[in-house]
Scaffold this motif. Structure first.
Motif, PDB file in Angstrom:
ATOM      1  N   MET A  57      -1.663  -0.835  -4.023  1.00 52.43           N
ATOM      2  CA  MET A  57      -2.850  -0.022  -3.812  1.00 52.43           C
ATOM      3  C   MET A  57      -2.493   1.342  -3.242  1.00 52.43           C
ATOM      4  SD  MET A  57      -6.222  -1.030  -1.538  1.00 52.43           S
ATOM      5  CE  MET A  57      -5.379  -1.015   0.050  1.00 52.43           C
TER       6      MET A  57
ATOM      7  N   GLU B  20      -4.447   4.288  -1.193  1.00 54.42           N
ATOM      8  CA  GLU B  20      -5.690   4.298  -0.434  1.00 54.42           C
ATOM      9  C   GLU B  20      -5.741   5.457   0.550  1.00 54.42           C
ATOM     10  OE1 GLU B  20      -9.175   3.925   1.019  1.00 54.42           O
ATOM     11  OE2 GLU B  20      -8.554   2.720  -0.697  1.00 54.42           O
TER      12      GLU B  20
ATOM     13  N   ILE C  18     -10.577  -7.378  -1.804  1.00 54.47           N
ATOM     14  CA  ILE C  18      -9.188  -7.205  -2.227  1.00 54.47           C
ATOM     15  C   ILE C  18      -8.298  -8.221  -1.515  1.00 54.47           C
ATOM     16  CG2 ILE C  18      -7.225  -5.607  -2.240  1.00 54.47           C
ATOM     17  CD1 ILE C  18      -9.371  -3.329  -2.424  1.00 54.47           C
TER      18      ILE C  18
ATOM     19  N   THR D  11       0.827  -1.194   0.000  1.00 59.05           N
ATOM     20  CA  THR D  11       0.000   0.000   0.000  1.00 59.05           C
ATOM     21  C   THR D  11       0.869   1.255   0.000  1.00 59.05           C
ATOM     22  OG1 THR D  11      -1.835  -1.056   1.165  1.00 59.05           O
ATOM     23  CG2 THR D  11      -1.698   1.324   1.318  1.00 59.05           C
TER      24      THR D  11
ATOM     25  N   LEU E   2      -4.561  -0.746  -7.747  1.00 64.77           N
ATOM     26  CA  LEU E   2      -5.852  -0.163  -7.394  1.00 64.77           C
ATOM     27  C   LEU E   2      -5.642   1.241  -6.849  1.00 64.77           C
ATOM     28  CD1 LEU E   2      -7.229  -3.270  -5.471  1.00 64.77           C
ATOM     29  CD2 LEU E   2      -7.811  -2.606  -7.823  1.00 64.77           C
TER      30      LEU E   2
END
Length: 249
Positions: free
Chosen positions: A204, A206, A192, A48, A173
């Motif tokens: 990702m 986020e 996910i 992330t 994403l």
């Protein structure tokens, strides 16, 4: 955690990931947004990127996918340098990308959207279409419905399903929980998690940083287009400096 210490928390010397970004400089036209960005994703890993608004988080993923102006450094995927390839070439390498906005074809049906995800193939494999339906049953129920009439959560599922039609090795994403009702956010993260559990690497960006770091294997904190912190997700959550500066305490 100091910036120097955080840099030592990246992959050990000699160990490379399926995706390796090194000293990446990129931006839009003459505007440089990223400076010397490093990032790794191992095979099967969930990574992330978090940070303040305007930090360049989305620009990292767009740069991996060939959507920005390349200015220097390397992006290596599966051992091949891809930093100067276009998105269609990168799709062939095994990377799927779901942008935050305008990520479905609103005037096409759900099924037609999914078929568009396999446009580089001669024929749409029915088993892949069914695999997406099995993962997101609501999409099979709504397969003849126009994508633009779906709810925000359903559109997000459709965008992910379309990206999964080519069975990518890495799924990127961008803000998958953005705009979702609070009761749907956990469900989206759970989906996910399951995609990752089935073997697809995840990168990702986020806005819900605490939840993203809680679930991921490793996290990167980006500030003003540069690496600031890198560590395991739970380690970043436990770091007082990171919590105070970027996670609201």
């Amino acid at each position: 955690m100091s910036q120097q210490a955080s840099r030592e928390a990246s992959l050990p010397d000699g160990e490379s990931g399926i995706l390796a970004v090194r000293d990446l400089d990129a931006g839009y036209g003459d505007l440089q947004v990223l400076t010397d960005v490093d990032l790794d994703v191992r095979d099967g890993e969930y990574v992330t990127i978090v940070g303040p608004n305007g930090a360049g988080k989305s620009t990292v993923m767009k740069s991996v996918f060939g959507l920005t102006t390349y200015m220097g450094g390397t992006v290596t995927f599966g051992g091949e340098e891809i930093q100067e390839r276009n998105p269609e070439q990168i799709i062939h390498e095994g990377i799927g990308y779901v942008p935050q906005n305008e990520n479905v074809f609103a005037g096409l049906s759900v099924k037609e959207n999914l078929e568009m995800g396999a446009y580089i193939l001669d024929d749409v494999p029915e088993d892949r279409l069914q695999a997406v339906y099995d993962r997101f049953p609501i999409l099979e129920e709504r397969k003849t419905q126009k994508a633009g009439s779906l709810s925000g959560g359903q559109q997000q599922m459709l965008a992910m399903g379309r990206a999964l039609m080519l069975e990518p090795d890495l799924l990127m994403l961008d803000e998958p929980s953005a705009g979702l009702a609070p009761d749907l956010v956990d469900e989206m993260f759970d989906r996910i998690d399951r995609i990752n559990d089935d073997g697809t690497s995840i990168l990702m960006v986020e806005q819900n940083a605490k939840e993203a770091l809680r679930r991921c294997d490793r996290g990167y904190v980006l500030v003003q287009g540069q690496n600031s912190y890198m560590d395991a997700g739970d380690a970043l959550l436990a770091d007082d400096e990171v919590r105070q500066e970027f996670l609201g305490g």
